[in-house]
Design a protein around this motif. Sequence first.
Motif, PDB file in Angstrom:
ATOM      1  N   ASP A 177     -25.367  17.334  10.374  1.00  0.00           N
ATOM      2  CA  ASP A 177     -24.616  16.505  11.140  1.00  0.00           C
ATOM      3  C   ASP A 177     -24.793  17.010  12.612  1.00  0.00           C
ATOM      4  O   ASP A 177     -25.007  18.105  12.883  1.00  0.00           O
ATOM      5  CB  ASP A 177     -23.233  16.663  10.739  1.00  0.00           C
ATOM      6  CG  ASP A 177     -23.261  15.884   9.314  1.00  0.00           C
ATOM      7  OD1 ASP A 177     -23.922  15.110   8.804  1.00  0.00           O
ATOM      8  OD2 ASP A 177     -22.336  16.745   8.681  1.00  0.00           O
ATOM      9  N   HIS A 191     -22.982  16.161  16.953  1.00  0.00           N
ATOM     10  CA  HIS A 191     -21.977  15.411  17.580  1.00  0.00           C
ATOM     11  C   HIS A 191     -22.422  15.353  18.953  1.00  0.00           C
ATOM     12  O   HIS A 191     -22.898  16.352  19.643  1.00  0.00           O
ATOM     13  CB  HIS A 191     -20.443  15.929  17.479  1.00  0.00           C
ATOM     14  CG  HIS A 191     -19.806  15.824  16.031  1.00  0.00           C
ATOM     15  ND1 HIS A 191     -20.411  16.950  15.122  1.00  0.00           N
ATOM     16  CD2 HIS A 191     -19.032  14.902  15.592  1.00  0.00           C
ATOM     17  CE1 HIS A 191     -19.737  16.392  13.940  1.00  0.00           C
ATOM     18  NE2 HIS A 191     -18.934  15.384  14.309  1.00  0.00           N
ATOM     19  N   VAL A 242     -21.592  10.414  16.737  1.00  0.00           N
ATOM     20  CA  VAL A 242     -21.635  11.247  15.459  1.00  0.00           C
ATOM     21  C   VAL A 242     -23.003  10.850  14.395  1.00  0.00           C
ATOM     22  O   VAL A 242     -23.083   9.704  14.067  1.00  0.00           O
ATOM     23  CB  VAL A 242     -20.361  10.933  14.501  1.00  0.00           C
ATOM     24  CG1 VAL A 242     -20.597  11.727  13.345  1.00  0.00           C
ATOM     25  CG2 VAL A 242     -19.084  11.091  15.389  1.00  0.00           C
ATOM     26  N   ASP A 293     -25.433  11.405  11.289  1.00  0.00           N
ATOM     27  CA  ASP A 293     -25.447  11.928  10.076  1.00  0.00           C
ATOM     28  C   ASP A 293     -27.251  11.685   9.595  1.00  0.00           C
ATOM     29  O   ASP A 293     -27.531  10.572   9.394  1.00  0.00           O
ATOM     30  CB  ASP A 293     -24.647  11.056   9.128  1.00  0.00           C
ATOM     31  CG  ASP A 293     -24.812  11.557   7.569  1.00  0.00           C
ATOM     32  OD1 ASP A 293     -25.764  12.201   7.231  1.00  0.00           O
ATOM     33  OD2 ASP A 293     -23.970  11.158   6.752  1.00  0.00           O
TER      34      ASP A 293
END
Length: 353
Positions: free
Chosen positions: A165, A167, A232, A234
């Motif tokens: 992940d 950000h 974000v 993924d």
Amino acid sequence: MRPLVEPGPDLTPAQRERYSRHLLLPEIGELGQRRLLAARVLVVGAGGLGSPALLYLAAAGVGTIGVVDDDVVEASNLQRQVLHGTGDVGRAKVDSAADAVARLDPAITVVRHRERLTSASAARTVAGYDLVLDGSDTFETRYLVNDALVAAGRPWVWGAVLRFDGHVSVFDPAGATYRDLFPTAPPPGSVPSCGEAGVLGGVCAAVASVMVTEAVKLLTGAGRPLLGRVLVHDALAMTWRELPLRPDPRRTGPEHLPTVTVADLLSRPGAVVVDVREPDERARGLIPGSLTLPLGELLADPAALPDGPVVLHCARGSRSAQALRAVLATGRTDVVHLDGGFAAWCAAGGPVD
């Protein structure tokens, strides 16, 4: 936003050739490239995010690049920290970074800050730069960067990665900041580090490339920056989501706790030093004469501290800050904590038992 940097001198023929693909972009063009060459950008951390970010900033022609990192290259870094090679293991990351940038473009100036940002140094370190890219890996450092740039009134680019992940966002004192996204740091040990949970190297590259793209946009005035938005990523699902971020009206600004530097502590012979680390940490080294009172025990009974002037310390300052809040809440006014903790003590050459 308006461009952060005024354009520098006209491009030379060699620069026109090197940056020809930028010159073809109407949003950047010759004027934007001159802004990039005149820009001063600071990268906090030469690790998973800082490594690709530093390379792409240099390739883009950012004229002066500062790099802040107090660490050395380890073999376990090489899986994702593409700035460094096998021959760099054991070297200071700032030195390895400077050499890598020089191989890419010797005309780029690299300023080495071999230090860990502290509350005493953050404002001074960021002061000479037009923009900061924060690729640090601790909440403590992120809050320091945030507060220094809020005080300076300048925007900055933030990125973070863990496992699969990532950000990214752009913060600005006039809008949302890191403290709006994370008003308080999570309890110690509740969020694993990359060293504990792992991280996919490609995720670092993906997030860092977005950070550099945002930096180029901010410096040249191109496009719409990620202000008020958090991207974000993924990687397992291969998705990018955008979350809105607004200023918290309850935000009161940075916290100010009574703090001493290593130099202050060395000049305070009468102060009692209390180590709030765990016993296994003390076994790896301690400040001579310090008492031990692990954080959990201190939080359960703040009155357990000895009387008189006390200096709290932990590994890097986050746990001692938490302990200090609890002690100050009891009415004590003679307790402070050590800026940078035991790491700062060692870096300054303090004696260790």
